[in-house]
Scaffold this active site. Structure first.
Site, PDB file in Angstrom:
ATOM      1  N   PHE A   1       2.606   7.541  -0.157  1.00 22.91           N
ATOM      2  CA  PHE A   1       2.643   8.194   1.154  1.00 22.91           C
ATOM      3  C   PHE A   1       1.816   9.463   1.141  1.00 22.91           C
ATOM      4  CE2 PHE A   1       7.042   6.170   0.959  1.00 22.91           C
ATOM      5  CZ  PHE A   1       6.535   4.969   1.380  1.00 22.91           C
TER       6      PHE A   1
ATOM      7  N   TRP B   1       4.700   8.546   9.457  1.00 21.21           N
ATOM      8  CA  TRP B   1       4.276   9.427   8.360  1.00 21.21           C
ATOM      9  C   TRP B   1       4.326   8.667   7.028  1.00 21.21           C
ATOM     10  CZ3 TRP B   1       6.630  10.957   3.828  1.00 21.21           C
ATOM     11  CH2 TRP B   1       6.033  12.015   3.145  1.00 21.21           C
ATOM     12  N   HIS B   2       5.314   7.776   6.897  1.00 19.00           N
ATOM     13  CA  HIS B   2       5.477   7.063   5.629  1.00 19.00           C
ATOM     14  C   HIS B   2       4.355   6.081   5.366  1.00 19.00           C
ATOM     15  CE1 HIS B   2       9.527   8.719   5.743  1.00 19.00           C
ATOM     16  NE2 HIS B   2       9.536   8.524   4.455  1.00 19.00           N
ATOM     17  N   GLY B   3       3.734   5.586   6.405  1.00 10.99           N
ATOM     18  CA  GLY B   3       2.633   4.668   6.146  1.00 10.99           C
ATOM     19  C   GLY B   3       2.184   3.957   7.395  1.00 10.99           C
TER      20      GLY B   3
ATOM     21  N   SER C   1       8.220  10.089  12.025  1.00  7.91           N
ATOM     22  CA  SER C   1       8.677  10.070  10.635  1.00  7.91           C
ATOM     23  C   SER C   1       8.363   8.720   9.991  1.00  7.91           C
ATOM     24  CB  SER C   1      10.174  10.347  10.580  1.00  7.91           C
ATOM     25  OG  SER C   1      10.652  10.154   9.284  1.00  7.91           O
TER      26      SER C   1
END
Lengths: 481, 306
Positions: free
Chosen positions: A481, A328-330, A325
């Protein structure tokens, strides 16, 4: 085209009237219109990346059909992994390549080997993480025979590209959205009014709360002296401002997306449920970015064994989920640490199986919480504030520097940045959110108790606040994102 | 749907009324000045006007129909002629060029005369019409864009005075349709939305700021030279001083000198610091800095004349 821009204020009514007055004869016409409008909306950012979106759409549509028509498991697997590989490949190249190349080079440099990695000089296609996850959920659901593939290409394309959710979610599921796209939509007055109300509340959250908190959060986080000259209390103010900024920004965006979709007779998945009123971190994660959390739950956590195994399996799976997670954001270590910190926060409740203790709304049916509830909410909020520092910081070093200066003796001094007007605004906002916490969004149903004059007055006050506090159009944080 | 549209229209109508009240009470919009065509076909303002430029300040048109305060006397006069940079409605009248110059103790009186969008030829026409005041100098605040804007062969612009080099004909500026404009300006809220959101004009009074629009465009030096030659023949240029902005094309400045114009160029290492945050026009600080340099130039001129 930003939701909080003049161009969107012109675009939306045009599409709305064309949808209900020109293309209203059939849902197929409406879908064609929605697809064209969505592609135009996306092309306003960068028309070149429209081809990437189209390619991703064609790929998943085609592999979905191929998987369904496959006579053997091997062929089905081939098409499945082709789609997964290409989708994740695009995401990897555009979003993560530079990060891995640089991290690899840094790792070798630590061992005494100097290399200069070749990095890509490309901008991140807006919304790629969101529409890729749309496509992935569709393909995975077909592979596991949860759904049948969509044979109408336009309908499928609208599912992937529907403009309210295209660039920052909510991350939809084929099982939820496709049936809505494939049926006649009838104009519903209450739904349309509710949609407008939710758009208004979303704009208020973004323009009034998020953008104004952003001014002070940026001022403090961008301190050039590495926070050495700022007091702990000022740094706490900066972190709290960012906490409200990111909530106002992202939940505001989601409200506008949901409200806009409702104007077209489509309900999107709820993305936020008043997360800052959570009593523990597990509850927070059931209320924050719900469409992403549930995506990871359904397509990663459960396939990994979920909570069925022993304590060790649950702990491992939880760490994996939060790590992914964060990633996933960066492509930045700050997001990874942010994810891992949240995993640590949630760990006690995973180990002691108390993660589902708070499935209801805090102080349900009451105006005020109990002392215990209040304490739990404040503690959870403060833990969240601390984690957001990693999310907001430019790099890990800065995040640790921020935290070390925050926890100093000056934490209890008077902050040097203390904008009273914004603080009152945020307090007012929290009160309204508290009053509406049992609804889908704070304003839903709340004004229905009042006479029309009161309701409309409230709307005008919100609009005036938007004009008064609105400055330059600010991008939404989650677009990156 | 009908009910929805009815509600929406009613909501918008009431919203416009509320907006109109707020904009008027808090002077959030911009008042537009009244103007006319004078006997010389130049666009002139009616004298003694005042109006709001948003909530921050008011613009002033003096008794001579010019933006800014009038000079204390018409003796020992220097005219300050220019476009939107000198009309300067984006700053309060205290920050006007003529006002700053008069505070710098040069011993002159300064007469402002400017119109947003004025070309070099329009400034020359203004200078000609002000000759009756016997000014010692006529300062024309220019940029190479003002020369480009002056030539119809480069681009016809009906909203400023231009010269057709082939025929030698002067084409005077046409004031925009007064009635329509007046009607729009009377709906202050609509005008407020238009300026602040639709076209993002902000506080910029000069929507057609040629210094911005012409940035990076190729300059036809031959036509500019022809313009300067023709100007020298048509107008009295002995007391004209061209004050070139720091970002002016050096070749154009050189040509002006070769064609007999007195000139000097404003100097700065940090031109951005002279400009407004969201606008290329000069801020109060910028005007102050400009005035200091101009005053110094005037001082040098008076010392060089025995």
């Amino acid at each position: 085209m930003l939701f909080n821009s003049v161009s969107f204020a012109i675009f939306l009514p045009i599409v709305f009237f064309a949808y209900w007055f020109v293309a209203q004869k059939s849902y197929r016409h409406q879908n064609v219109l929605l697809l064209l409008a969505s592609y135009f909306f996306y092309a306003c950012w960068d028309w070149r990346f429209l081809f990437l979106l189209m390619f991703s759409t064609v790929l998943d549509y085609f592999t979905g059909l191929k998987m369904s028509d496959s006579q053997t498991i091997a062929r089905k697997k081939f098409w499945f992994w082709l789609s997964i590989g290409v989708n994740l490949g695009f995401l990897g190249v555009f979003k993560y390549y530079n990060f891995f190349a640089q991290s690899f080079a840094d790792g070798l440099a630590n061992l005494g080997f100097e290399i200069h990695p070749w990095t890509l000089n490309v901008i991140l296609p807006v919304g790629i993480s969101f529409y890729t996850f749309h496509g992935l959920s569709y393909v995975i659901d077909i592979y596991y025979d949860r759904i049948k593939p969509e044979r109408n290409f336009v309908d499928y394309s609208v599912f992937v590209s529907f403009f309210p959710l295209l660039v920052a979610g909510p991350i939809e599921r084929a099982t939820h959205l496709l049936p809505q796209i494939k049926r006649e939509r009838v104009f519903d007055l209450d739904r349309a009014k509710d949609g407008l109300r939710q758009i208004l509340w979303g704009l208020f959250k973004k323009i009034v709360i998020a953008d104004n908190c952003a001014r002070y959060a940026n001022m403090i986080f961008n301190d050039t002296a590495d926070y050495a000259t700022l007091s702990g209390s000022t740094l706490l103010m900066g972190a709290v401002f960012f906490t409200f900024q990111i909530y106002g920004d992202f939940s505001g965006y989601s409200d506008i997306a949901l409200g806009t979709a409702r104007l077209f007779g489509i309900d999107l998945l709820k993305n936020f449920a008043f997360p800052y009123f959570s009593r523990d971190i597990a509850e927070f994660w059931r209320r924050w970015h719900i469409s992403l959390s549930t995506w990871f739950r359904d397509y990663l956590y459960i396939p990994l064994g979920g909570s069925k195994g022993g304590t060790w399996i649950r702990v491992r799976n939880t760490f994996i989920i939060f790590l992914v997670s964060g990633f996933w954001h960066g492509a930045n270590w700050t997001f990874i640490v942010w994810g891992l910190l949240n995993a640590l926060y949630i760990m006690p409740s995973i180990v002691f199986k108390t993660n589902r203790n708070h499935l209801d709304v805090v102080a349900q049916g009451h105006y005020f919480p109990t002392v215990k509830e209040l304490f739990s909410v404040i503690l959870t909020f403060l833990l969240t504030v601390l984690a957001w520092i990693f999310f907001r910081a430019d790099n890990i070093g800065k995040a640790f520097s921020y935290i070390s200066h925050l926890f100093s003796s000056s934490l209890f001094s008077k902050p040097t940045v203390f904008p009273l007007d914004i603080i009152y605004l945020v307090i007012g906002f929290v009160v309204v959110e508290w009053l509406g916490r049992e609804r889908h969004y704070a304003l839903e149903g709340l004004p229905m108790k009042c006479p029309k004059v009161m309701r409309w007055s409230l709307y005008y006050v919100l609009i005036i606040a938007i004009f008064y506090f609105g400055g330059e159009e600010q991008e939404f944080i989650y677009f990156q994102f | 749907m009908k009910k929805f549209l009815q509600s929406l229209l009613l909501f918008c109508a009431i919203g416009i009324v509320i907006g109109e009240i707020i904009v008027r009470v808090f002077s959030l919009s911009i008042d537009v000045h009244q103007f006319y065509l004078d006997k010389d076909h130049l666009i002139k303002n009616y004298p003694n006007q005042m109006g709001h430029m948003g909530p921050t300040h008011q613009w002033v048109i003096n008794k001579y129909g010019e933006f800014g305060y009038e000079p204390q006397s018409l003796e020992n006069l220097i005219t300050v002629i220019g476009d939107s940079y000198i009309a300067n409605t984006m700053n309060p009248p205290e920050c006007h060029q003529a006002n700053y110059l008069s505070q710098l103790g040069t011993g002159y009186n300064f007469y402002p005369s400017a119109r947003a969008g004025a070309s070099f030829i329009e400034m020359m026409e203004k200078a000609k019409s002000l000759e009756s005041l016997h000014p010692k100098y006529q300062l024309l605040y220019v940029h190479h864009g003002d020369f480009i804007e002056s030539v119809t062969e480069i681009k016809r612009n009906p909203f400023t005075v231009q010269l057709t080099l082939k025929t030698g004909e002067i084409k005077y500026a046409k004031p925009t349709s007064g009635k329509v404009k007046e009607a729009i300006y009377n709906f202050k809220f609509i005008y407020f939305l238009y300026r602040n959101y639709l076209f993002k004009l902000g506080n910029n009074d000069d929507a057609t700021n040629n210094r911005v629009l012409l940035k990076g465009k190729k300059i036809d030096y031959n036509l500019i030279n022809e313009l300067l030659v023709e100007t020298g023949k048509r107008y009295r240029i002995q007391n004209i001083v061209l004050v070139f902005s720091p970002d002016t094309d050096p070749k154009v400045i050189d040509m002006a000198g070769k064609n007999g114009f007195h000139y000097f160029q404003l100097q700065t290492d940090d031109y951005k610091s002279w400009q407004m945050p969201k606008d290329s026009h000069w801020s109060c600080y910028g005007h102050q800095e400009v005035a200091k340099q101009v005053a110094q130039y005037l001082q040098q001129q008076s010392e060089s004349i025995p």
